[in-house]
Write a protein that holds these residues in place. Structure first.
Motif, PDB file in Angstrom:
ATOM      1  N   HIS A 372     -35.613 -52.034  13.560  1.00 43.47           N
ATOM      2  CA  HIS A 372     -35.829 -51.367  14.930  1.00 43.47           C
ATOM      3  C   HIS A 372     -37.101 -50.355  15.067  1.00 43.47           C
ATOM      4  O   HIS A 372     -37.888 -50.164  15.972  1.00 43.47           O
ATOM      5  N   ARG A 373     -37.430 -49.998  13.793  1.00 38.97           N
ATOM      6  CA  ARG A 373     -38.776 -48.878  13.989  1.00 38.97           C
ATOM      7  C   ARG A 373     -39.844 -49.604  14.276  1.00 38.97           C
ATOM      8  O   ARG A 373     -40.619 -49.109  14.912  1.00 38.97           O
ATOM      9  N   THR A 374     -39.911 -50.926  14.146  1.00 31.73           N
ATOM     10  CA  THR A 374     -41.327 -51.620  14.502  1.00 31.73           C
ATOM     11  C   THR A 374     -41.280 -52.095  16.109  1.00 31.73           C
ATOM     12  O   THR A 374     -42.286 -52.598  16.532  1.00 31.73           O
ATOM     13  N   THR A 375     -39.879 -51.700  16.808  1.00 31.75           N
ATOM     14  CA  THR A 375     -40.213 -51.817  18.295  1.00 31.75           C
ATOM     15  C   THR A 375     -40.507 -50.527  18.915  1.00 31.75           C
ATOM     16  O   THR A 375     -40.611 -50.550  20.262  1.00 31.75           O
ATOM     17  N   LEU A 376     -40.724 -49.338  17.971  1.00 30.13           N
ATOM     18  CA  LEU A 376     -40.886 -48.395  18.728  1.00 30.13           C
ATOM     19  C   LEU A 376     -42.404 -47.748  18.958  1.00 30.13           C
ATOM     20  O   LEU A 376     -43.183 -48.605  18.330  1.00 30.13           O
ATOM     21  N   PRO A 377     -42.575 -46.950  19.912  1.00 32.50           N
ATOM     22  CA  PRO A 377     -44.201 -46.509  19.993  1.00 32.50           C
ATOM     23  C   PRO A 377     -44.544 -45.664  18.834  1.00 32.50           C
ATOM     24  O   PRO A 377     -43.741 -45.448  17.690  1.00 32.50           O
ATOM     25  N   TRP A 378     -45.809 -45.451  18.758  1.00 36.55           N
ATOM     26  CA  TRP A 378     -46.368 -44.699  17.481  1.00 36.55           C
ATOM     27  C   TRP A 378     -45.719 -43.537  16.900  1.00 36.55           C
ATOM     28  O   TRP A 378     -45.616 -43.489  15.694  1.00 36.55           O
ATOM     29  N   TYR A 379     -45.378 -42.629  17.884  1.00 32.52           N
ATOM     30  CA  TYR A 379     -44.716 -41.443  17.461  1.00 32.52           C
ATOM     31  C   TYR A 379     -43.142 -41.638  16.950  1.00 32.52           C
ATOM     32  O   TYR A 379     -42.782 -40.940  16.088  1.00 32.52           O
ATOM     33  N   GLY A 380     -42.650 -42.623  17.560  1.00 30.83           N
ATOM     34  CA  GLY A 380     -41.449 -43.074  17.267  1.00 30.83           C
ATOM     35  C   GLY A 380     -41.406 -43.700  15.580  1.00 30.83           C
ATOM     36  O   GLY A 380     -40.308 -43.109  14.850  1.00 30.83           O
TER      37      GLY A 380
END
Length: 488
Positions: A372-380
């Motif tokens: 899921h982390r790979t789908t987030l923006p850079w700060y996420g």
């Protein structure tokens, strides 16, 4: 037709018909019908004679008429379109010069075992008993679309091919209704087998079958309904198998199978309701596997058989075997067009929990968070990396303790070597480097050390760092605990 117009071979069959006696023209039991073009008049029958027998043949009181012929060459078209045939028909090991046309006919029983035919036109035929095409060789399309067969349909060891460039399916069984099993073990086809909309009360048997139609549909069985199983052990399919919308209450058994369609989908079983899927022991599948939106009670899936592309969106299953480490299962969840499907991870987690393997379930959940982390923006993604490194998204709580003990040791040593000055020397408690460091790391609990002393220089920077890391640890621990509790 008068009896005196018949040849000797036809007269023999005519006389045997009313008594249901068998006429065998073969010279040996293992004789093949492929040599039928060389058979002479002594074993040649005109199709018109057979039609006359079946529709208006002689009768003998107390006997049951039946056409039972083996090893004959049949010339002309056996045209029984929309006819009603009351007697048993068995034309085994025969050679047909023309395609028999049984479209719309109503038959009691039909047996063409071991015969060689240029095709078969039998759309909407109705057979009150069984239809036996065992060991038949067809050099043109077999059309049984819409047929109603009260008994079983036998296609064991049959071979169906068609001339080069034939666009229609070589074996048309769409909308067919079979009252018992459809037996097609060791079937050999070159072209599409169409079974969409078919209904089989028993099982569809395709053990050891070889179906070839590279780059196109090899088995089109959308909306297939069977009463028991689809048995395809050691099935070799070169082309696309489509079972979309099928209803199989028993097993879809593909043990030791070889499924290959490298440039497309090898097996599509999406939107299906299936009792069990067995996919083990065979070669790695070449082409896509699509199980999207299907409901499967038990999935017996060998990770080594999975292809590079797997479609599992909204797949639901109750149990999963064999029991292997999650590291062998997780790649299949990452091959679905690089999309993130949380449902797939939840299904796999539930499967491990049902077997009591909570550690494997936690590892799956950790992999879910990382994907899921790979789908987030850079700060996420940055915050995700922090959570992962510190407490493993809450699934590795001992990491927080490790970080805490390590930082506690560093701070205790650093402040023990150089005691920071007290803000008010006459009011300050005795300095304790251990509890001073603990005061910095724990944002809620206070031991009275941190507000009484004021570190300077590099110690001040260390103190700020410990406070910041303490808050990060506290936040990630709370987030992890919250996630775990909500999941329970």
């Amino acid at each position: 037709m008068e009896i005196n117009e018949l040849t000797a071979a036809e007269a023999e069959v005519w006389q045997a018909f009313p008594r249901g006696a068998a006429v065998d023209f073969r010279t040996t039991q293992d004789e093949t019908a492929a040599l039928g073009t060389d058979w002479g008049d002594q074993r040649t029958l005109r199709a018109a004679v057979l039609k006359a027998l079946l529709l208006d043949g002689p009768e003998v009181s107390g006997e049951v008429a039946a056409l039972k012929v083996a090893g004959a060459r049949i010339t002309g078209v056996l045209d029984l379109r929309y006819a009603t045939v009351e007697s048993v028909v068995r034309l085994s090991h025969c050679h047909f010069d023309e395609v028999p046309d049984l479209s719309g006919a109503s038959l009691k029983y039909l047996n063409l075992t071991g015969s060689r035919l240029p095709g078969l036109a039998s759309a909407r035929v109705r057979v009150d008993g069984g239809l036996r095409l065992t060991d038949c060789r067809f050099t043109g399309p077999v059309r049984l679309g819409g047929a109603q067969i009260a008994g079983a349909l036998y296609l064991e060891r049959a071979e169906v091919t068609a001339p080069e460039g034939t666009e229609r399916p070589v074996l048309q069984l769409h909308q067919v209704t079979v009252g018992e099993d459809l037996c097609a073990s060791r079937l050999r086809t070159q072209g599409e087998v169409r079974l969409n909309g078919a209904s089989v009360s028993g099982s569809l048997r395709l053990e050891d079958a070889e179906l070839r139609h590279p780059g196109a549909f090899v088995l089109n069985a959308e909306a297939l309904e069977v009463g028991a199983n689809v048995l395809g052990r050691r099935l070799a399919a070169h082309g696309r198998i489509d079972l979309r919308g099928a209803r199989i209450p028993g097993r879809l058994d593909l043990l030791y199978s070889r499924l290959s369609n490298p440039d497309g989908t090898a097996l599509r079983a999406s939107s299906c309701v299936i009792g069990e899927v067995w996919l083990r022991g065979g070669e790695p599948m070449r082409g896509r596997l699509n199980l999207r939106r299907s409901q499967i009670e038990h999935l017996n899936l060998d990770p080594e058989m999975l292809p590079d592309q797997v479609r599992l969106l909204d797949l639901t299953y109750t149990s999963l075997t064999p029991h292997v480490p999650p590291e062998l299962r997780l790649p299949m969840l990452e091959r679905d067009e690089d999309t993130f499907d949380p449902h797939g991870y939840e299904q796999l987690t539930a499967a491990y929990r049902r077997t009591g393997d909570d550690d494997a379930a936690r590892r799956v959940q950790l992999a879910k968070q990382r994907h899921h982390r790979t789908t987030l923006p850079w700060y996420g993604r940055l915050w995700g990396h922090v959570q992962d490194a510190t407490v493993g998204y809450g699934f590795r709580p001992m990491r927080a303790l490790g970080w805490l003990l390590s930082l506690l040791a560093v701070g205790s040593v650093a402040f023990a070597l150089h005691t920071p000055p007290a803000l008010k020397a006459d009011e300050a408690p005795q300095f304790n480097p251990f509890f001073y460091t603990l005061d910095l790391l724990l944002p809620v609990i206070s031991f009275g050390q941190e507000p009484a002393f004021a570190p300077q220089g590099w110690q001040q920077a260390l103190a700020y760092t410990l406070v910041l890391i303490g808050w990060i640890l506290a936040t990630t621990v709370v987030a992890g605990v919250t996630r775990t509790v909500s999941r329970q």
